[in-house]
Design a protein around this motif. Structure first.
Motif, short mmCIF file in Angstrom:
data_model
loop_
_atom_site.label_atom_id
_atom_site.label_comp_id
_atom_site.label_asym_id
_atom_site.label_seq_id
_atom_site.Cartn_x
_atom_site.Cartn_y
_atom_site.Cartn_z
N THR A 92 -21.74 -7.07 6.85
CA THR A 92 -20.43 -7.30 6.25
C THR A 92 -19.46 -6.23 6.73
O THR A 92 -19.87 -5.20 7.28
CB THR A 92 -20.49 -7.24 4.71
OG1 THR A 92 -20.95 -5.96 4.31
CG2 THR A 92 -21.40 -8.32 4.15
N THR A 93 -18.17 -6.50 6.52
CA THR A 93 -17.17 -5.49 6.87
C THR A 93 -17.29 -4.33 5.89
O THR A 93 -17.72 -4.52 4.74
CB THR A 93 -15.75 -6.09 6.83
OG1 THR A 93 -15.50 -6.60 5.52
CG2 THR A 93 -15.58 -7.19 7.86
N PRO A 94 -16.92 -3.12 6.31
CA PRO A 94 -17.19 -1.94 5.47
C PRO A 94 -16.43 -1.89 4.14
O PRO A 94 -17.01 -1.49 3.13
CB PRO A 94 -16.79 -0.76 6.36
CG PRO A 94 -16.14 -1.32 7.56
CD PRO A 94 -16.38 -2.78 7.60
N ASP A 95 -15.18 -2.29 4.12
CA ASP A 95 -14.39 -2.12 2.90
C ASP A 95 -14.44 -3.33 1.98
O ASP A 95 -14.60 -3.20 0.77
CB ASP A 95 -12.92 -1.83 3.25
CG ASP A 95 -12.74 -0.50 3.95
OD1 ASP A 95 -13.60 0.38 3.78
OD2 ASP A 95 -11.75 -0.35 4.69
N LEU A 96 -14.28 -4.50 2.53
CA LEU A 96 -14.17 -5.72 1.72
C LEU A 96 -15.49 -6.46 1.56
O LEU A 96 -15.60 -7.35 0.72
CB LEU A 96 -13.12 -6.66 2.32
CG LEU A 96 -11.71 -6.09 2.45
CD1 LEU A 96 -10.82 -7.04 3.22
CD2 LEU A 96 -11.14 -5.81 1.07
N GLY A 97 -16.45 -6.15 2.39
CA GLY A 97 -17.73 -6.84 2.33
C GLY A 97 -17.65 -8.28 2.83
O GLY A 97 -18.44 -9.12 2.43
N GLU A 131 -8.39 -2.62 6.32
CA GLU A 131 -9.19 -3.75 6.80
C GLU A 131 -8.43 -5.07 6.67
O GLU A 131 -8.45 -5.90 7.58
CB GLU A 131 -10.50 -3.81 6.03
CG GLU A 131 -11.54 -4.68 6.67
CD GLU A 131 -12.89 -4.49 6.01
OE1 GLU A 131 -13.30 -5.42 5.29
OE2 GLU A 131 -13.50 -3.42 6.20
N LEU A 132 -7.76 -5.28 5.55
CA LEU A 132 -6.97 -6.49 5.36
C LEU A 132 -5.89 -6.61 6.44
O LEU A 132 -5.69 -7.68 7.02
CB LEU A 132 -6.30 -6.49 3.98
CG LEU A 132 -7.13 -6.94 2.80
CD1 LEU A 132 -6.39 -6.67 1.50
CD2 LEU A 132 -7.46 -8.41 2.92
N ASP A 162 0.83 -1.20 0.00
CA ASP A 162 0.00 0.00 0.00
C ASP A 162 0.86 1.25 0.00
O ASP A 162 0.62 2.18 -0.78
CB ASP A 162 -0.94 -0.02 1.21
CG ASP A 162 -1.98 1.08 1.15
OD1 ASP A 162 -2.71 1.16 0.13
OD2 ASP A 162 -2.08 1.86 2.12
N PRO A 165 -6.86 -1.64 -2.36
CA PRO A 165 -8.24 -1.53 -1.87
C PRO A 165 -8.43 -2.35 -0.58
O PRO A 165 -8.04 -3.51 -0.52
CB PRO A 165 -9.08 -2.11 -3.01
CG PRO A 165 -8.20 -2.04 -4.21
CD PRO A 165 -6.79 -2.16 -3.72
N GLY A 166 -8.98 -1.72 0.43
CA GLY A 166 -9.24 -2.40 1.69
C GLY A 166 -7.99 -2.71 2.49
O GLY A 166 -8.01 -3.61 3.33
#
Length: 160
Positions: free
Chosen positions: A121-126, A48-49, A32, A44-45
């Protein structure tokens, strides 16, 4: 040829899985940062990851710490008089750890049951929250079982 016992295979497997989670979180963060600097974009995400993988790594480390009594402890009295205090305080610490592991398992397990079938679901990755909570509950179950083993090892005066 000496084959490794379950006492080595299980904790080493948990530690290897935890290490993989930590390395994955690190790799995502590094990628990132590099992408932001070079291409002006991001993974992306990534937050969260990284959060999920580091958190899972910590959860997977817990069973090993409980079984091996590798938690942080103050050894004030047991260092002054090991013959008198080391074993009783070791047993007390293991029993308290078992209680703590049981409470965490119960609380998260209750939450996992309440969220079963939820569309959250989680906000970024769903990523589905019920699946995440199930994974956490299973990791905490392993920690609870390891804490039980830790008490057993102290009672039998064995090392994990």
């Amino acid at each position: 040829m000496h084959s490794p016992s379950l006492r080595k295979i299980v904790p080493n497997s948990f530690l290897a899985a935890a290490g993989i989670c930590f390395l994955f979180g690190t790799a995502v963060t590094v990628c990132d940062v590099v992408l932001r600097a070079i291409a002006g974009t991001n993974v992306p995400g990534a937050i969260e990851l990284t959060s999920l993988s580091i958190g899972l790594g910590a959860l997977l480390s817990m069973p090993v710490c409980y079984a091996k009594q590798g938690h942080v402890s103050a050894k004030l009295l047991s260092e002054l008089a090991p013959a008198r205090f080391a074993r009783p305080f070791g047993l007390l610490g293991s029993v308290v750890s078992l209680g703590f592991a049981g409470l965490i398992l119960w609380a998260v397990g209750q939450n996992a049951l309440a969220k079963a079938g939820s569309p959250e679901t989680t906000p970024d990755l769903g990523f589905p929250i019920p699946i995440a909570l199930t994974v956490v509950t299973l990791a905490l179950l392993a920690a609870f079982l390891a804490a039980m083993a830790g008490v057993w090892f102290v009672v039998r005066n064995e090392k994990a």
